[in-house]
Design a protein around this motif. Structure first.
Motif, short mmCIF file in Angstrom:
data_model
loop_
_atom_site.label_atom_id
_atom_site.label_comp_id
_atom_site.label_asym_id
_atom_site.label_seq_id
_atom_site.Cartn_x
_atom_site.Cartn_y
_atom_site.Cartn_z
N ALA A 100 0.78 -1.23 0.00
CA ALA A 100 0.00 0.00 0.00
C ALA A 100 0.81 1.29 0.00
O ALA A 100 0.25 2.34 -0.27
CB ALA A 100 -0.94 0.01 1.20
N TYR A 101 2.09 1.23 0.32
CA TYR A 101 2.84 2.45 0.52
C TYR A 101 3.95 2.62 -0.51
O TYR A 101 4.68 1.68 -0.84
CB TYR A 101 3.45 2.48 1.93
CG TYR A 101 2.42 2.38 3.03
CD1 TYR A 101 2.22 1.20 3.72
CD2 TYR A 101 1.62 3.48 3.34
CE1 TYR A 101 1.27 1.11 4.71
CE2 TYR A 101 0.67 3.39 4.33
CZ TYR A 101 0.50 2.20 5.01
OH TYR A 101 -0.45 2.11 6.00
N ARG A 102 4.11 3.85 -0.98
CA ARG A 102 5.19 4.17 -1.91
C ARG A 102 6.46 4.59 -1.18
O ARG A 102 7.55 4.52 -1.73
CB ARG A 102 4.75 5.25 -2.88
CG ARG A 102 3.71 4.78 -3.87
CD ARG A 102 3.38 5.84 -4.92
NE ARG A 102 2.54 5.30 -5.98
CZ ARG A 102 1.22 5.20 -5.89
NH1 ARG A 102 0.60 5.62 -4.81
NH2 ARG A 102 0.53 4.69 -6.89
N VAL A 103 6.31 5.05 0.06
CA VAL A 103 7.46 5.41 0.88
C VAL A 103 7.39 4.59 2.17
O VAL A 103 6.43 4.68 2.92
CB VAL A 103 7.47 6.92 1.19
CG1 VAL A 103 8.66 7.27 2.08
CG2 VAL A 103 7.51 7.71 -0.11
N CYS A 104 8.43 3.81 2.42
CA CYS A 104 8.43 2.91 3.56
C CYS A 104 9.63 3.17 4.45
O CYS A 104 10.66 3.67 3.98
CB CYS A 104 8.47 1.46 3.08
SG CYS A 104 7.12 1.01 1.99
N SER A 105 9.51 2.79 5.69
CA SER A 105 10.64 2.86 6.61
C SER A 105 11.05 1.44 6.99
O SER A 105 10.34 0.47 6.74
CB SER A 105 10.29 3.67 7.85
OG SER A 105 9.44 2.91 8.69
#
Length: 125
Positions: A100-105
């Motif tokens: 779901a995320y384009r930027v992840c940690s």
């Protein structure tokens, strides 16, 4: 759904190099972040490198300066170049694509990813 297939693992002596590959298929056009994780038996799966949408990469401190994550979008393939390998890098390495995320940690829950089957990396001293 995204299907992931890793390759490139093996055995190497300390100081050596390996390149892991991950072929992605299915719903890959959403450009969500992709990552490499590793897991040692009895321990939690840990993120070692993340490639975010736009090309920004994030690395665990333990691999920073030695590992490089990259992607060939024309081949839908994710890579992990591993240099100066250490015995403590020995683990099963997994390719992951976020749902779901384009930027992840590095701390994102493993439940947010699709997974490959893994490829074993063994580094001997």
């Amino acid at each position: 759904q995204v299907q992931l297939a890793e390759s490139g693992g093996g055995s190497v002596q300390a100081g050596g190099s390996l390149r892991l590959s991950c072929a992605a298929s299915g719903s890959t056009s959403n450009n969500y972040c992709m990552a490499w994780f590793r897991q040692v038996p009895g321990q939690e799966r840990e993120a070692v490198a993340i490639l975010n949408s736009g090309g920004h990469s994030v690395y665990a401190e333990s691999v920073k300066g030695r590992f490089t994550i990259s992607k060939d979008s024309t081949k839908n393939t994710l890579y992990l170049q591993m240099n100066k390998l250490k015995p403590e890098d020995t683990a099963m390495y997994y390719c992951a694509a976020n749902r779901a995320y384009r930027v992840c940690s590095l701390s994102y829950a493993t439940s947010t990813y699709y997974w490959g089957q893994g490829t074993q990396v063994t580094v001997s001293s």
